[in-house]
Design a protein around this motif. Sequence first.
Motif, short mmCIF file in Angstrom:
data_model
loop_
_atom_site.label_atom_id
_atom_site.label_comp_id
_atom_site.label_asym_id
_atom_site.label_seq_id
_atom_site.Cartn_x
_atom_site.Cartn_y
_atom_site.Cartn_z
N PRO A 96 0.80 -1.23 0.00
CA PRO A 96 0.00 0.00 0.00
C PRO A 96 0.83 1.28 0.00
O PRO A 96 1.90 1.32 0.59
N GLN A 97 0.31 2.28 -0.67
CA GLN A 97 0.84 3.63 -0.51
C GLN A 97 -0.22 4.43 0.26
O GLN A 97 -0.27 4.35 1.48
N CYS A 98 -1.11 5.14 -0.46
CA CYS A 98 -2.16 5.82 0.31
C CYS A 98 -3.07 4.80 0.97
O CYS A 98 -3.58 5.01 2.05
N GLY A 99 -3.28 3.66 0.31
CA GLY A 99 -3.99 2.55 0.94
C GLY A 99 -5.49 2.52 0.71
O GLY A 99 -6.14 1.53 1.04
N TYR A 100 -6.04 3.58 0.14
CA TYR A 100 -7.49 3.70 0.06
C TYR A 100 -8.13 2.61 -0.80
O TYR A 100 -9.16 2.05 -0.45
N PRO A 103 -8.18 -2.35 0.09
CA PRO A 103 -9.13 -3.40 0.47
C PRO A 103 -9.88 -3.97 -0.73
O PRO A 103 -10.07 -5.19 -0.83
N CYS A 134 -2.16 5.55 -6.88
CA CYS A 134 -0.75 5.64 -6.48
C CYS A 134 0.14 4.79 -7.38
O CYS A 134 1.36 4.92 -7.33
#
Lengths: 157, 726
Positions: A96-100, A103, A134
């Motif tokens: 993940p980077q920003c991770g949004y 999921p 990202c």
Amino acid sequence: MKISFSINGQKKSVETDGDTPLLWVIRDMLDLKGTKFGCGKAACGACTVHVDGESIRSCSFAAKWAEGREITTIEGLGTAEDPHPVQQAWIEEIVPQCGYCQPGFMMATAALLDKVPSPTDEDIDNNIINVCRCGTYYRMRKAIHRAAEIKKSNTNT
Amino acid sequence: MSEDKKSKKISRRKFIAGTLLGGTGLLFGATYLGRHSLRRTMFEALETMAPAYMGDVSDPLMWFEIFKDNRITLHSPKVEMGQGTFTSLAQIAADELNVDIDQISVVHAASITGNVDGLSTGGSLSVAGLWQPLRELSATMRQMLVLEASKKLGVGANTLSVEKGVISGSGKSITYGEVVQGVEEWEIPDTPPLKDVKEYQYVGKPIPRIDLVDKVVGSPIFGMDAELPGMLYGAVVRPDQIGATYAGADVSEAKGMPGVVKIVEEKDFVGVVARSMTEAENAKNAIKAKWTVEKKWQTEDIDAAIKVGAGEPNVIQLHGDEDVLLSAEDAADASYVTSEYTTPIGAHAQIEPNGALAHVEDGKATVYISTQVVKITRDEVAATLGFDAENVNIIPTYLGGGFGRRLHTPNAIQAALMSKAVGKPVKCFFDRKAEFQNDTFRSPTHHIMKAKLNRNGMIEAISHDYSSGDVMFGSPMFPAIMETILGADAGALRGALIQYRAIPNFTVTSWKVKLPFSTSWWRSLGLLANTFAIETFMDELAEKVGKNPVDFRLAHIQNDSAGNRLKAVIRAAAQKSGYVDEIRSGRAMGFAASTDGGTPCAHAVEVSIEDGEIKVHKVVCAMDPGLSVNPDQVRAQCEGAIIMGLSASLYEKMYVDDNQLRPVIYGAYRMALMRNSPKEIDVVLLRGQETPGPVGEPPLGPIGAAIANAVYRLTGKRSRSMPIEV
């Protein structure tokens, strides 16, 4: 209307307009925030969850269609203490980077591995079609292959 | 108290209710006013100079919170939007505090703590800008704790040492967590000498991201996940037309819709507050808002506006004799070469839409928001509500992508006004169509490159003219007076200058245009477009004189520190990729390089054309950001920037149709997916300086030109427009 289903192994009933997107039932009524809103038009995949093991985009899936079915969200996939092989692989590859969007990608990957335990690059290209801004696709591909390995070794032991 | 100490007494409570606000000065001095040559000096300085961190660094207590169990929380004024900053900051702090990295957690500093960045999170400056101040703050904090421990233990401070947050000496020991108990006032000592980089345990190591597990299990860490008791949901009607001014609304139908709590009509917008997100959205769609539009814009109008020769010119770089090119142009002999390039309007398309959760109550406002500009968000909300800044608490959350999109946060104001109207917390977010149509876009650009080649196949003179809309200008972050002082937009010029300074004569001219829609920061600002033009042109020139494009570049770079670092990344990328001009097994290679914020970067790509589509198989990236605080995350930034840049170069394009910006959804706004991403990305990190330089944007620069140059080798046709097509 009253809608009853199982989510992450728990039986739940909610009272809502049957046309409410399942996404908002999950996020706002059941307070499971791991499933994300991205576009509301099934175009980005941030809201991907499993319904009876199939990956679906919950922003465009009416709550009434969930009646009597089994839903799994990222919270039900695994936990920090007991991560799913896909989550384990994501951690090992530091994806993940920003991770949004992650999921949604992990849910799509978990569903893919259930059907295709050892996906080729082509399988991945054809089935993992969510959007990540990202640009973590490079690590995700490595993580998907790694998740397949972890899952296989878990099954063998 | 001795004279040499900063005799400042700080109450521990200050941490909770700090009043020192960030923002200690303007970005640039006013001494550059006036003469053009001075302006040009400034533009070159701007390109390499990293502005220092602009917040309060006088007080470590504003930054660190130390708990009894010896855990430490670092309150970061820089936000985490994916770039891995929190992890690097934890590494830096742990090394100077002498603690285990596991003891440190990093949170976003709420504005009420006073730990507020005067500028923004952006410009690839978080780690580079905090490198010195955070090390000093951490070392000072350590010294404060040692001095206090000395008092508590009755042992001389000089004989105390610290390991893993435990202070020991003369057979006694005490933890940081124990030291802080009961202390009401701290004295801030002089900053002790910093450690040598070689002594660091964490800096320079590929520590896994500290937010990794949260992001893998789906923890509610983003702005859109924020909740407060009794929260309602808001939705604001946003214009779908360019240049639309709000002129009232018919809300009669929306009023009676299910779940509606209140229709909120303000002077410049109308919104609805409802019990659920869906009910708010449904009611919003039933509001018939009226907009006044002065002119109907089309794509052709925008193309016509963005043209070198239109707008306001400013020479931003001039070395040698500008007449060399003019005479060559007049003669128009074979030694004279010129080409034009264009790039389109780009959308940010970050996946978490913009929005905020606001609660206005009893003369105070609290706002949870994904923002890159905590101070501006606070000041704008305060100004709108008529509150003092101290009564507005901005609580930044993790950002679901930033990329410059969250440098403008009018949504915070709207959520606050709606909360005020209903007296309850209100969460309000953009829908995707509004996000696409109300973006602060990457400006379209137009470039004209000209060169005169000499008999030896070397460039004797080169010029770059580019036209762009606002990037830094027009932002609340950037005082309007600076537009007059600078003339040329300081963001549009990123990557626009000629980096081949062994060329005897070179000049760059900016043509500034005001577009009818909002254009602003988009990761790397002007870098992607400018590098696309300059580096495609360099490839054309190399081909014209029959030289290898790598050698041709190297031959035009000066022998100074910046030049040597640029040459080193070019050589590294060429060597690691085994760069060749020939097509092998249907694949061609392309090469390009750029320098951004002092960080040079070169890409060598391998490309083929399959079923009429450009396919990028492999990218070798060599970059010299100086010291990499976290090499794994520097690599991650390179990989991500390459893929985002590839996406913009090959697929992305907004257009204007009957005054509407389109498309309005992913897919139609085509972006790189898994299948379009290179299967191999090989990052080579060089270390040409001992301090960390910019990382997050520099690797975006060369990707478009590198791909275009490879495509030329396959097709024999130059691609001079983005998105690159075959």
